[in-house]
Enzyme design. Structure first.
Site, mmCIF file in Angstrom:
data_model
loop_
_atom_site.group_PDB
_atom_site.id
_atom_site.type_symbol
_atom_site.label_atom_id
_atom_site.label_comp_id
_atom_site.label_asym_id
_atom_site.label_seq_id
_atom_site.Cartn_x
_atom_site.Cartn_y
_atom_site.Cartn_z
ATOM 1 N N LYS A 203 37.505 71.352 7.389
ATOM 2 C CA LYS A 203 38.581 71.037 6.448
ATOM 3 C C LYS A 203 39.926 71.394 7.096
ATOM 4 O O LYS A 203 39.972 71.863 8.225
ATOM 5 C CB LYS A 203 38.360 71.779 5.141
ATOM 6 C CG LYS A 203 36.934 71.686 4.626
ATOM 7 C CD LYS A 203 36.427 70.262 4.360
ATOM 8 C CE LYS A 203 34.963 70.315 3.937
ATOM 9 N NZ LYS A 203 34.427 69.041 3.512
HETATM 10 C C1 LIG Z 1 33.219 69.308 2.566
HETATM 11 C C2 LIG Z 1 33.223 68.811 1.198
HETATM 12 C C3 LIG Z 1 32.618 69.512 0.159
HETATM 13 C C4 LIG Z 1 31.834 70.771 0.384
HETATM 14 O O1 LIG Z 1 32.585 71.820 0.855
HETATM 15 P P1 LIG Z 1 31.863 73.200 1.250
HETATM 16 O O2 LIG Z 1 32.983 74.180 1.264
HETATM 17 O O3 LIG Z 1 31.234 72.998 2.583
HETATM 18 O O4 LIG Z 1 30.865 73.517 0.188
HETATM 19 C C5 LIG Z 1 32.703 69.000 -1.125
HETATM 20 N N1 LIG Z 1 33.335 67.852 -1.368
HETATM 21 C C6 LIG Z 1 33.922 67.130 -0.401
HETATM 22 C C7 LIG Z 1 34.634 65.867 -0.762
HETATM 23 C C8 LIG Z 1 33.880 67.584 0.921
HETATM 24 O O5 LIG Z 1 34.453 66.850 1.886
#
Ligand SMILES: *Cc1c(COP(=O)(O)O)cnc(C)c1O
Length: 432
Positions: A203
């Site tokens: 992210k």
């Molecule tokens: C990466 C992602 C998640 C999950 O995030 P985590 O912190 O790994 O649980 C949920 N929704 C979207 C749209 C994502 O891209």
């Protein structure tokens, strides 16, 4: 221009572009010092210790201030945060939750973890959830929708909120991929009822794992806080929220442990300070790259956005008339060492096995065993636009840490492939 690298010519770049974990690449001595303080204080737990540093509190306060939202809660991941959000809204067995057909699978698995059933909605030209399709998908069992601004591209929140309010459906914004994205000047995550962030490695900001839940609604916040911490309201939280005066005997309910650690908090406080830098780099490069590509490769079809100013510019996206041409473009660009890819390897969420077969870890395959009047079935063809677009759309990642020569390489790579593959003629022939 020289021969395409895919045909044996010299590639535009020899050095790969930076990998897609900008937050991690920006980690440095600030994070080291912040984490060291927590360790030296021997206080890695949020609520007590020898010399509590209060990093999670600090992160939450920074988020509240910068996002202009009343409440923020650090959690262990975005998936956990989505479950917390659903439980804060009181959603569970016997409920349906709308989810876009193109997103990371967690947007749907979190719904199932909360014992509700995901209902997939098709996408529009932006690759985000189509508000028209959304309204058709609402029935009496639909209690909430998870809205996802994909790769920094904002949702049409005016339309979505109008439909949601009309049908009394709650809105969760899953901004995992889009920390800092805005719609009409408002941070996404703060427009619906509750917003969820991710700080996982890929992210925009990261602590390896981590997440946050934000809301302006005090009742939702109290329920979120309780659910993430075994259902009680800790005395250490009380001075932060004098407006919450609930009585345990009436308010406690069974919850989970999704608490953020002080070590994670320490990293994220430092990462959060770098968000402006990341966003300003993206917003400097994206419009320039887009404009250059439009002038040098005019027949390429760009994916649309409802708010160009709010769009983070994390990616530049092209839609081709068919999947063969998309694959040709993608492979040729990769050979030039410019990363290009299909989203989720060309699969919409309900094409992943665990979703397609509606298989859960629960007894009697809860929640899918619920006798809905209008049962939910997943099959190919359910969201035809998503299934079609996902194969014809090529994404080129734009990294926040691109230097000017990298930016020029990306433009040159796209232009070279455009010319080398004769795309102008092919695309024009297709339009005719
Ligand atoms: C990466 C992602 C998640 C999950 O995030 P985590 O912190 O790994 O649980 C949920 N929704 C979207 C749209 C994502 O891209």
């Amino acid at each position: 221009m020289s021969k395409l690298a895919i045909n044996g010519g010299p590639p535009v770049r020899t050095k790969p572009l930076p990998p897609s974990y900008p937050g991690a690449l920006l980690m440095g001595k600030e994070e080291v010092e912040a984490v060291t303080k927590v360790i030296e204080a021997q206080s890695p737990f949020r609520f007590y210790g020898e010399d509590l540093q209060g990093t999670v509190n600090q992160l939450e306060d920074m988020m509240k201030e910068d996002l202009n939202v009343k409440y923020a809660l650090g959690v262990t991941s975005c998936t956990a945060g989505l479950v917390v959000a659903l439980k804060a809204l009181g959603i569970g067995y016997g409920d349906k939750v709308i989810v876009p057909s193109i997103s990371f699978i967690a947007s749907a698995t979190a719904v199932i973890s909360a014992q509700a059933v995901p209902v997939f909605v098709d996408v529009d030209e932006t690759l985000n959830m189509d508000p028209e399709d959304l309204e058709e998908a609402i029935d009496e069992d639909v209690k909430a929708m998870i809205v996802v601004p994909l790769n920094g591209n904002p949702n049409d929140m005016d339309k979505i909120m109008a439909i949601a309010r009309k049908h009394d459906v709650k809105v969760i914004e899953d901004v995992a991929q889009s920390c800092g994205v805005e719609y009409k000047g408002h941070a996404q995550g703060t427009i619906g009822d509750i917003g969820v962030f991710s700080f996982q490695m890929n992210k925009i900001l990261t602590s390896g794992e981590g997440g946050a839940v934000v809301t302006n609604d005090v009742k939702l916040f109290e329920r979120a806080m309780r659910y993430h911490d075994q259902g009680s309201y800790r005395r250490q939280m009380k001075p932060r929220y004098p407006e919450i005066q609930s009585v345990e005997a009436e308010s406690a309910f069974a919850g989970q442990n999704y608490r953020m650690s002080e070590i994670t908090g320490a990293v994220l406080v430092e990462q959060w300070k770098k968000l402006d830098l990341i966003i300003s780099n993206l917003k400097k490069n994206y419009p320039y790259i887009k404009e250059q590509v439009k002038s040098k490769a005019p027949a390429l079809n760009h994916v649309e956005t409802v708010d160009e100013k709010g769009n983070l510019g994390r990616i530049i996206t092209f839609r081709f008339p068919d999947k063969e041409l998309a694959a040709e473009f993608k492979d040729a660009l990769n050979a030039e060492n410019i990363n290009a890819r299909l989203m989720y390897n060309g699969k919409v969420i309900y094409q992943f096995d665990q979703i397609k077969h509606q298989r859960t870890a629960e007894k009697d395959n809860m929640p899918f065993n619920y006798p809905f009047k209008n049962p939910v079935i997943y099959k190919d063809g359910l969201c035809p636009k998503a299934e079609d677009y996902i194969y014809r759309t090529v994404i080129v990642d734009l990294h926040p840490l691109l230097e000017d020569p990298d930016v020029e390489d990306i433009i040159e790579g796209i232009t070279k492939v455009y010319q080398g593959l004769g795309l102008e003629e092919k695309l024009k022939a297709n339009q005719a």
